[in-house]
Design a protein around this motif. Structure first.
Motif, PDB file in Angstrom:
ATOM      1  N   PRO A  33      -1.383  -7.924  -6.194  1.00  0.00           N
ATOM      2  CA  PRO A  33      -0.375  -7.756  -5.128  1.00  0.00           C
ATOM      3  C   PRO A  33      -0.704  -6.643  -4.127  1.00  0.00           C
ATOM      4  O   PRO A  33      -0.657  -6.900  -2.910  1.00  0.00           O
ATOM      5  N   PRO A  34      -1.075  -5.433  -4.575  1.00  0.00           N
ATOM      6  CA  PRO A  34      -1.395  -4.418  -3.573  1.00  0.00           C
ATOM      7  C   PRO A  34      -2.651  -4.762  -2.765  1.00  0.00           C
ATOM      8  O   PRO A  34      -2.725  -4.444  -1.573  1.00  0.00           O
ATOM      9  N   LEU A  35      -3.613  -5.434  -3.382  1.00  0.00           N
ATOM     10  CA  LEU A  35      -4.806  -5.840  -2.634  1.00  0.00           C
ATOM     11  C   LEU A  35      -4.465  -6.874  -1.562  1.00  0.00           C
ATOM     12  O   LEU A  35      -5.020  -6.836  -0.464  1.00  0.00           O
ATOM     13  N   ILE A  36      -3.548  -7.769  -1.864  1.00  0.00           N
ATOM     14  CA  ILE A  36      -3.112  -8.750  -0.855  1.00  0.00           C
ATOM     15  C   ILE A  36      -2.447  -8.024   0.318  1.00  0.00           C
ATOM     16  O   ILE A  36      -2.717  -8.331   1.481  1.00  0.00           O
ATOM     17  N   ILE A  37      -1.615  -7.043   0.008  1.00  0.00           N
ATOM     18  CA  ILE A  37      -0.952  -6.277   1.077  1.00  0.00           C
ATOM     19  C   ILE A  37      -1.987  -5.535   1.919  1.00  0.00           C
ATOM     20  O   ILE A  37      -1.916  -5.541   3.151  1.00  0.00           O
ATOM     21  N   LEU A  38      -2.952  -4.910   1.268  1.00  0.00           N
ATOM     22  CA  LEU A  38      -4.002  -4.209   2.013  1.00  0.00           C
ATOM     23  C   LEU A  38      -4.821  -5.183   2.862  1.00  0.00           C
ATOM     24  O   LEU A  38      -5.217  -4.862   3.982  1.00  0.00           O
ATOM     25  N   LEU A  39      -5.063  -6.370   2.328  1.00  0.00           N
ATOM     26  CA  LEU A  39      -5.802  -7.384   3.083  1.00  0.00           C
ATOM     27  C   LEU A  39      -5.010  -7.844   4.310  1.00  0.00           C
ATOM     28  O   LEU A  39      -5.593  -8.105   5.365  1.00  0.00           O
ATOM     29  N   LEU A  40      -3.688  -7.915   4.180  1.00  0.00           N
ATOM     30  CA  LEU A  40      -2.854  -8.248   5.344  1.00  0.00           C
ATOM     31  C   LEU A  40      -3.014  -7.188   6.434  1.00  0.00           C
ATOM     32  O   LEU A  40      -3.032  -7.508   7.625  1.00  0.00           O
ATOM     33  N   GLY A  41      -3.133  -5.933   6.023  1.00  0.00           N
ATOM     34  CA  GLY A  41      -3.387  -4.874   6.997  1.00  0.00           C
ATOM     35  C   GLY A  41      -4.796  -4.955   7.560  1.00  0.00           C
ATOM     36  O   GLY A  41      -5.006  -4.755   8.761  1.00  0.00           O
ATOM     37  N   ALA A  42      -5.759  -5.247   6.695  1.00  0.00           N
ATOM     38  CA  ALA A  42      -7.156  -5.331   7.130  1.00  0.00           C
ATOM     39  C   ALA A  42      -7.370  -6.458   8.133  1.00  0.00           C
ATOM     40  O   ALA A  42      -8.207  -6.351   9.030  1.00  0.00           O
ATOM     41  N   THR A  43      -6.606  -7.534   8.007  1.00  0.00           N
ATOM     42  CA  THR A  43      -6.739  -8.679   8.911  1.00  0.00           C
ATOM     43  C   THR A  43      -5.747  -8.604  10.069  1.00  0.00           C
ATOM     44  O   THR A  43      -5.589  -9.562  10.811  1.00  0.00           O
ATOM     45  N   ARG A  44      -5.073  -7.481  10.192  1.00  0.00           N
ATOM     46  CA  ARG A  44      -4.142  -7.172  11.286  1.00  0.00           C
ATOM     47  C   ARG A  44      -2.893  -8.053  11.303  1.00  0.00           C
ATOM     48  O   ARG A  44      -2.240  -8.189  12.331  1.00  0.00           O
ATOM     49  N   VAL A  45      -2.557  -8.650  10.156  1.00  0.00           N
ATOM     50  CA  VAL A  45      -1.292  -9.379  10.060  1.00  0.00           C
ATOM     51  C   VAL A  45      -0.147  -8.361  10.103  1.00  0.00           C
ATOM     52  O   VAL A  45       0.892  -8.612  10.709  1.00  0.00           O
ATOM     53  N   ILE A  46      -0.357  -7.224   9.449  1.00  0.00           N
ATOM     54  CA  ILE A  46       0.565  -6.103   9.560  1.00  0.00           C
ATOM     55  C   ILE A  46      -0.239  -4.860   9.937  1.00  0.00           C
ATOM     56  O   ILE A  46      -1.459  -4.834   9.772  1.00  0.00           O
ATOM     57  N   GLU A  47       0.426  -3.875  10.448  1.00  0.00           N
ATOM     58  CA  GLU A  47      -0.225  -2.653  10.928  1.00  0.00           C
ATOM     59  C   GLU A  47      -0.794  -1.863   9.742  1.00  0.00           C
ATOM     60  O   GLU A  47      -0.252  -1.894   8.644  1.00  0.00           O
ATOM     61  N   ASP A  48      -1.911  -1.175   9.981  1.00  0.00           N
ATOM     62  CA  ASP A  48      -2.613  -0.421   8.930  1.00  0.00           C
ATOM     63  C   ASP A  48      -1.702   0.504   8.130  1.00  0.00           C
ATOM     64  O   ASP A  48      -1.656   0.433   6.906  1.00  0.00           O
ATOM     65  N   THR A  49      -1.015   1.384   8.814  1.00  0.00           N
ATOM     66  CA  THR A  49      -0.167   2.354   8.124  1.00  0.00           C
ATOM     67  C   THR A  49       0.912   1.654   7.312  1.00  0.00           C
ATOM     68  O   THR A  49       1.193   2.043   6.179  1.00  0.00           O
ATOM     69  N   ALA A  50       1.489   0.612   7.879  1.00  0.00           N
ATOM     70  CA  ALA A  50       2.527  -0.156   7.168  1.00  0.00           C
ATOM     71  C   ALA A  50       1.945  -0.792   5.908  1.00  0.00           C
ATOM     72  O   ALA A  50       2.604  -0.829   4.862  1.00  0.00           O
ATOM     73  N   ALA A  51       0.726  -1.291   5.999  1.00  0.00           N
ATOM     74  CA  ALA A  51       0.083  -1.918   4.837  1.00  0.00           C
ATOM     75  C   ALA A  51      -0.145  -0.895   3.726  1.00  0.00           C
ATOM     76  O   ALA A  51       0.098  -1.189   2.546  1.00  0.00           O
ATOM     77  N   LEU A  52      -0.611   0.281   4.088  1.00  0.00           N
ATOM     78  CA  LEU A  52      -0.866   1.317   3.086  1.00  0.00           C
ATOM     79  C   LEU A  52       0.430   1.724   2.387  1.00  0.00           C
ATOM     80  O   LEU A  52       0.483   1.806   1.151  1.00  0.00           O
ATOM     81  N   TRP A  53       1.480   1.976   3.174  1.00  0.00           N
ATOM     82  CA  TRP A  53       2.765   2.350   2.582  1.00  0.00           C
ATOM     83  C   TRP A  53       3.364   1.196   1.774  1.00  0.00           C
ATOM     84  O   TRP A  53       3.905   1.404   0.687  1.00  0.00           O
ATOM     85  N   ALA A  54       3.270  -0.015   2.304  1.00  0.00           N
ATOM     86  CA  ALA A  54       3.826  -1.178   1.601  1.00  0.00           C
ATOM     87  C   ALA A  54       3.133  -1.393   0.259  1.00  0.00           C
ATOM     88  O   ALA A  54       3.786  -1.733  -0.740  1.00  0.00           O
ATOM     89  N   ALA A  55       1.821  -1.202   0.214  1.00  0.00           N
ATOM     90  CA  ALA A  55       1.092  -1.364  -1.052  1.00  0.00           C
ATOM     91  C   ALA A  55       1.550  -0.316  -2.067  1.00  0.00           C
ATOM     92  O   ALA A  55       1.742  -0.630  -3.246  1.00  0.00           O
ATOM     93  N   LEU A  56       1.739   0.920  -1.619  1.00  0.00           N
ATOM     94  CA  LEU A  56       2.224   1.972  -2.523  1.00  0.00           C
ATOM     95  C   LEU A  56       3.640   1.684  -3.011  1.00  0.00           C
ATOM     96  O   LEU A  56       3.945   1.847  -4.208  1.00  0.00           O
ATOM     97  N   ILE A  57       4.484   1.247  -2.115  1.00  0.00           N
ATOM     98  CA  ILE A  57       5.869   0.937  -2.498  1.00  0.00           C
ATOM     99  C   ILE A  57       5.900  -0.261  -3.434  1.00  0.00           C
ATOM    100  O   ILE A  57       6.622  -0.263  -4.439  1.00  0.00           O
ATOM    101  N   ALA A  58       5.110  -1.286  -3.137  1.00  0.00           N
ATOM    102  CA  ALA A  58       5.047  -2.464  -4.015  1.00  0.00           C
ATOM    103  C   ALA A  58       4.582  -2.067  -5.413  1.00  0.00           C
ATOM    104  O   ALA A  58       5.135  -2.544  -6.416  1.00  0.00           O
ATOM    105  N   ASN A  59       3.583  -1.195  -5.496  1.00  0.00           N
ATOM    106  CA  ASN A  59       3.115  -0.732  -6.807  1.00  0.00           C
ATOM    107  C   ASN A  59       4.221  -0.017  -7.563  1.00  0.00           C
ATOM    108  O   ASN A  59       4.382  -0.206  -8.772  1.00  0.00           O
ATOM    109  N   THR A  60       4.979   0.804  -6.874  1.00  0.00           N
ATOM    110  CA  THR A  60       6.062   1.542  -7.521  1.00  0.00           C
ATOM    111  C   THR A  60       7.134   0.590  -8.027  1.00  0.00           C
ATOM    112  O   THR A  60       7.628   0.735  -9.147  1.00  0.00           O
TER     113      THR A  60
END
Length: 167
Positions: free
Chosen positions: A96-123
């Motif tokens: 799940p966090p890798l998918i979120i990071l990949l969404l940021g990497a492919t610009r589906v979501i903004e970089d900073t949002a992807a990083l925070w979303a992955a951390l929040i999803a993990n929590t």
């Protein structure tokens, strides 16, 4: 919530309820924190390589441990298979966090949002695993909540660390 209510197969449930799954989520969160100065693509690559290396090291160590515990009688293949099966939670939990990071990497979501979303999803995932683990042996809500909060706190500490280090 039980595994049946979540529609989780017994095998996946066992893998997700492993110490390796919880450890994997904490590892991923830590790697996101230390790689978060870059892009979500850099975090994706860093997390992917780190999880694979830790998985391989865990399988190797588990194989050696099983062989040592049985004086080699367990056999190399059986020990390797058992160790890989036991360590699988580390890989599955990182998806799940890798998918979120990949969404940021492919610009589906903004970089900073992807990083925070992955951390929040993990929590959130850590909290859910803490809740489900206790729900397997207790019907009382207090131990379930305490377990969820304590397990999620590991992710929460890493979120605080990211906030302190990178802001």
């Amino acid at each position: 919530m039980t595994d049946e209510q979540l529609h989780i197969t017994p095998r996946v449930g066992r893998i997700l309820m492993s110490e390796e799954a919880i450890y994997g989520l904490i590892l991923v969160s830590g790697m996101i924190v230390v790689s978060a100065r870059g892009t979500s693509w850099e975090a994706f690559v860093t997390v992917t390589v780190t999880v694979i290396v830790f998985f391989a090291a865990h399988v190797f160590a588990g194989t050696l441990g099983r062989l040592a515990a049985t004086d080699g009688h367990a056999g190399l293949r059986a020990s390797l298979r058992a160790s890989a099966r036991q360590s699988g939670g580390m890989l599955i939990a990182s998806v799940p966090p890798l998918i979120i990071l990949l969404l940021g990497a492919t610009r589906v979501i903004e970089d900073t949002a992807a990083l925070w979303a992955a951390l929040i999803a993990n929590t959130v995932l850590l909290g859910a695993l803490g809740w489900i683990a206790v729900a397997r042996w207790s019907t009382h809500w207090l131990p379930r909540i305490l377990s969820a909060l304590i397990t999620a706190a590991f992710g929460g500490v890493l979120i605080l660390l990211k906030a302190v280090i990178h802001h």
